[in-house]
Structure formats: C-alpha cells, structure tokens
Design a protein around this motif. Structure first.
Motif, mmCIF file in Angstrom:
data_model
loop_
_atom_site.group_PDB
_atom_site.id
_atom_site.type_symbol
_atom_site.label_atom_id
_atom_site.label_comp_id
_atom_site.label_asym_id
_atom_site.label_seq_id
_atom_site.Cartn_x
_atom_site.Cartn_y
_atom_site.Cartn_z
ATOM 1 N N PRO A 301 0.807 -1.226 0.000
ATOM 2 C CA PRO A 301 0.000 0.000 0.000
ATOM 3 C C PRO A 301 0.839 1.275 0.000
ATOM 4 O O PRO A 301 0.455 2.275 -0.623
ATOM 5 N N THR A 302 1.989 1.226 0.676
ATOM 6 C CA THR A 302 2.883 2.392 0.664
ATOM 7 C C THR A 302 3.424 2.640 -0.736
ATOM 8 O O THR A 302 3.460 3.781 -1.215
ATOM 9 N N ALA A 303 3.841 1.562 -1.397
ATOM 10 C CA ALA A 303 4.316 1.696 -2.774
ATOM 11 C C ALA A 303 3.200 2.188 -3.690
ATOM 12 O O ALA A 303 3.443 2.956 -4.627
ATOM 13 N N LEU A 304 1.986 1.772 -3.392
ATOM 14 C CA LEU A 304 0.842 2.167 -4.228
ATOM 15 C C LEU A 304 0.605 3.673 -4.183
ATOM 16 O O LEU A 304 0.492 4.335 -5.218
ATOM 17 N N VAL A 305 0.515 4.228 -2.973
ATOM 18 C CA VAL A 305 0.166 5.646 -2.861
ATOM 19 C C VAL A 305 1.320 6.555 -3.267
ATOM 20 O O VAL A 305 1.102 7.733 -3.586
ATOM 21 N N LEU A 306 2.556 6.033 -3.267
ATOM 22 C CA LEU A 306 3.703 6.838 -3.670
ATOM 23 C C LEU A 306 4.076 6.644 -5.142
ATOM 24 O O LEU A 306 5.019 7.286 -5.635
ATOM 25 N N SER A 307 3.369 5.756 -5.841
ATOM 26 C CA SER A 307 3.675 5.515 -7.255
ATOM 27 C C SER A 307 3.416 6.774 -8.070
ATOM 28 O O SER A 307 2.477 7.532 -7.813
ATOM 29 N N THR A 308 4.254 6.989 -9.052
ATOM 30 C CA THR A 308 4.133 8.179 -9.897
ATOM 31 C C THR A 308 3.601 7.851 -11.293
ATOM 32 O O THR A 308 3.311 8.747 -12.072
ATOM 33 N N SER A 309 3.478 6.578 -11.583
ATOM 34 C CA SER A 309 2.980 6.138 -12.878
ATOM 35 C C SER A 309 1.602 5.506 -12.709
ATOM 36 O O SER A 309 1.391 4.690 -11.800
ATOM 37 N N LEU A 310 0.674 5.866 -13.569
ATOM 38 C CA LEU A 310 -0.674 5.286 -13.495
ATOM 39 C C LEU A 310 -0.634 3.784 -13.758
ATOM 40 O O LEU A 310 -1.403 3.018 -13.155
ATOM 41 N N GLN A 311 0.268 3.354 -14.643
ATOM 42 C CA GLN A 311 0.395 1.923 -14.924
ATOM 43 C C GLN A 311 0.845 1.165 -13.685
ATOM 44 O O GLN A 311 0.297 0.111 -13.355
ATOM 45 N N TRP A 312 1.860 1.709 -12.982
ATOM 46 C CA TRP A 312 2.314 1.070 -11.743
ATOM 47 C C TRP A 312 1.233 1.120 -10.670
ATOM 48 O O TRP A 312 1.093 0.200 -9.869
ATOM 49 N N PHE A 313 0.476 2.202 -10.640
ATOM 50 C CA PHE A 313 -0.600 2.343 -9.664
ATOM 51 C C PHE A 313 -1.584 1.179 -9.778
ATOM 52 O O PHE A 313 -1.927 0.537 -8.779
ATOM 53 N N TRP A 314 -2.034 0.890 -10.989
ATOM 54 C CA TRP A 314 -3.017 -0.184 -11.155
ATOM 55 C C TRP A 314 -2.385 -1.558 -10.946
ATOM 56 O O TRP A 314 -3.029 -2.476 -10.427
ATOM 57 N N THR A 315 -1.120 -1.712 -11.340
ATOM 58 C CA THR A 315 -0.445 -3.015 -11.156
ATOM 59 C C THR A 315 -0.291 -3.348 -9.677
ATOM 60 O O THR A 315 -0.638 -4.449 -9.227
#
Length: 425
Positions: A301-315
């Motif tokens: 979840p930490t990696a999710l909210v700090l992701s800067t790419s929409l593709q990484w966000f959904w992955t």
C-alpha cells in the motif's frame, strides 16, 4: 455484500457532498469514518450478545431493514449533520450482521470446511465494495443524466441523494432472503483446539484474560491491518483523483473490477492455504498465512500511494487487493478454532468493535490529520500522509503476527484455556 455496498457507496460521493454542504476533508473523514464507527462501538458488543442468545436470522433481517431505511433517509438530509445522523444509524444497523453471521457459520459448517466457508464469507466484503465501485459511478451518472431529482412526498433532491434513496429501497425486500437459509441450531461442543486442555475459566472475561498472550496479539493484528485497509478504502479514490486526475466513474469501474476478481481470488487462495489437511500445527499454518499477508500489507500500500505512474498504480493495486482482507479471514478461522461455540458471537463482536473503532473510525481521520499537520495540507499531502500511517501500522501488524506464530508454535501448551460448556458466558 449489501452491507458493504451500502457502506462504501458514499466514498464515491465525496466531491458532490462537499459541493452540497461546503465541508472540508476532515469533516468528510468524520462522515465516512468516525460517524459509522461510533455506531459500531455502541451496537457491536450488544450485537455479539444477541448473536449468542437471540434468533440470529431475525437479528440479521432487522439490521438490513434499519440500515436500508437510514440510507434512503439521506435523501431528506437538508444539512450535513442530518447526513451524519443517517450514517450513524447505518453503522449501528450493519453492526448487527457479522456476529450472527460468524455464529451461524460456526454452527452450520463442520470444521473440515470451515476455513473455506469463512473465507467465502469474507469475500462478501470485497464483492460488496467492488460492486459499490462498479455500480456506484455509472448509477450516479445515470441518475444525473436522467434528471431524476424528484421523489414523491420527499420533494426535490440532488442526484447523489436520489441515488442513495434507490439503493436503500432495494435493501428492504432483500432483508427477507436470510430466511431462505436454515438455522443450524447451536453447537455445544468445544473446539478441537481446546478439548485437550484441563484448565477451566469461570467466565468469558476470565477466559480472555487467562489467554491474553494469544488474544492481545490477535487484536493488535486485526487493528493494525484494519487501519491500512479502511484507510485505503476511505482515501484511495480521492487520492487517485487528485494525483492522476482520474474521474470517479473511471476509478470506480477499474477499482471495482479489481476487487471483484483479485479480492475473492486472494481470499480463496488464503482459505486453501489455511485448510491444508493433516497439518502438524493447523493454527501455526493459519497464522503463517496471516504473517505473509501482513508483510505484504506493510509494503505494497505504501508503494501504491507513492507511485508516480498510473500503470504502476493499477499493477500494485491488484496485489494490494489480493491481500487486503486476508487478515479477517485468518482471524475468524483462528477464533472459530479456539473459542467455545457459545461465545463465538461475542468474541467476534469484540474483534469487530476494535476493527470498527480504530480502523473504520480512526484511520481516515488520522490520515487527514497527518496530512494537515505533518505535511502542511494541500492536494499533495494526502499520499504522503497515507504512506506514513500505512508504514507504522504495517510494522505493528507484522510484529503481532510474528508473535502469534511463536505462540501457536507452542501449540498453546499451558497457554490457552478452555471455557467450560456450562459457563454463564
């Protein structure tokens, strides 16, 4: 599923509610978090007592009717306070459901299949939330496009109020479906994990206190995971909208599909992992599943909210959803194996009480406060506040799960005590 749909549909309406009433993020966090949890606190423990003493199907049906009427009542909320009152009633009524449900499953499903049964029941949390996201956005848009803003007797309302009225009305006939399920009666047998114990506790409080080395970590395990899970549910739509400029309809559809697929898949896999036959230490295996899921929820979840790419966000989001509700499946299976049948409803009510108090009630507001006072507020503060809270809670969850693994590895030798079947509890 209906309870989760009705509870979470409000998250998609944060923007129009703020526009209608002119309220801030902190006030909204109280509506979607603490207002709901306050009622869970007030009703949760009595609901556990009802589950152990009253007709469980009647308790469930009454809860569905009450919260459906309260949800529909949002259509006549002229002020934000009226919306809060309706939310409190919904929370109180929904608190009636889980203790009776867990008790029915405990008595109605034999131990060899119970882990899968409880995992399937926990799937309802994901399925209901997923449906609220998949259906909520399109339904709200359809109501808005159709211009449905008038309800006979009630008068003119906003599109989001009309949507809540419709969803609440649907729940009334569904309350009767619980009677299609046969009442299995109440089991008097002690769980297998406790049968070999010679010690006896005179009451449920004594029983819990005598086994505090087990129950304190399990409660910390639940609370810490709940902070992450409810914090995600409350703020992820707003965070994604602000960070990636996602419309709520787009976010809801994508997130809902993930929850309807990855969520049940994760719980199904967890049920299989917990229910391996001929395991030398069944409880140790169950808590190992809890430890793995806690490790995942401490990082992803930490990696999710700090992701800067929409593709990484959904992955990353797919893996978060895969693990997010495993903690409740693990907890319910452990309690079903260790708590006397006559007290399962009340003990689960205690678990759900803390789950609602800290997770649903405190987590959204905690994130909002960290964003305001630690990161200075503003649109960019929210993901950092979420990450900070998730890291802290994740560490606590991992430590509690690790402690439980050590406790159950000793197979409760001299540690966990059976409650007498004729106990007043």
């Amino acid at each position: 599923m209906l309870a989760q749909l009705d509870k979470n549909i409000l998250v998609l309406m944060v923007a129009p509610i703020q526009k209608t009433y002119g309220v801030s993020d902190v006030e909204i966090s109280f509506l979607i978090g603490a207002a709901f949890a306050i009622a869970n606190i007030a009703v949760g423990i009595p609901a556990g007592w009802m589950a152990d003493k009253w007709n469980r199907r009647v308790v469930i049906a009454a809860g569905v009717v009450i919260w459906s009427l309260a949800l529909s009542a949002n259509a006549v909320a002229a002020t934000f306070l009226g919306l809060v009152v309706a939310r409190v009633i919904v929370g109180g009524a929904e608190a009636l459901i889980p203790p009776s449900s867990y008790s029915l499953i405990r008595d109605g499903v034999d131990e060899d299949r119970r882990a899968r049964a409880l995992s399937i029941y926990t799937m309802a949390l994901m399925l209901g939330t997923g449906l609220s996201l998949v259906l909520g956005g399109p339904l709200l848009a359809a109501v808005h496009n159709a211009g449905w803003t008038y309800i006979p007797v009630l008068g003119h309302v906003t599109s989001w109020q009309f949507t809540l009225f419709l969803i609440g009305a649907v729940g009334l006939p569904l309350a009767l479906t619980v009677f299609l399920n046969r009442d299995p009666g109440r089991s008097a047998a002690a769980p297998a994990e406790l049968a070999a114990s010679n010690a006896r506790a005179s009451s449920l409080p004594n029983y819990l206190w005598m086994n505090r080395t087990f129950f304190i970590p399990i409660l910390l395990f639940v609370v810490a995971n709940a902070i992450i899970t409810f914090g995600m549910a409350a703020w992820l739509p707003a965070m994604a909208g602000r960070k990636f400029m996602l419309e709520m309809r787009t976010f809801g559809l994508s997130q809902g599909i993930i929850m309807l697929t990855a969520g049940p898949l994760g719980l199904w896999l967890a049920g299989i992992a917990m229910q391996k036959k001929n395991a030398n230490n069944p409880l140790g295996r169950i808590m190992s599943v809890g430890l793995v899921s806690s490790l995942a929820m401490a990082v992803m979840p930490t990696a999710l909210v700090l992701s800067t790419s929409l593709q990484w966000f959904w992955t990353i989001n797919c893996f978060v959803v895969l693990s997010s509700w495993t903690f409740m499946s693990v907890t319910s299976v452990v309690i079903a194996r260790t708590v006397p049948a006559a007290s399962v409803g009340l003990v689960m009510a205690i678990v759900l009480f803390l789950n609602g108090l800290v997770g649903q009630g405190f987590s959204p507001t905690l994130i909002a406060l960290v964003g305001r006072y630690v990161y200075g507020g503003g649109e960019h503060a929210l993901p950092y506040a979420m990450a900070t809270v998730f890291v802290a809670a994740g560490c606590i969850a991992c430590l509690a799960a690790l402690r439980l693994v050590f406790v159950v590895q000793r197979r409760f030798t001299g540690g966990i005590t059976a409650e007498p079947q004729n106990s007043a509890a």
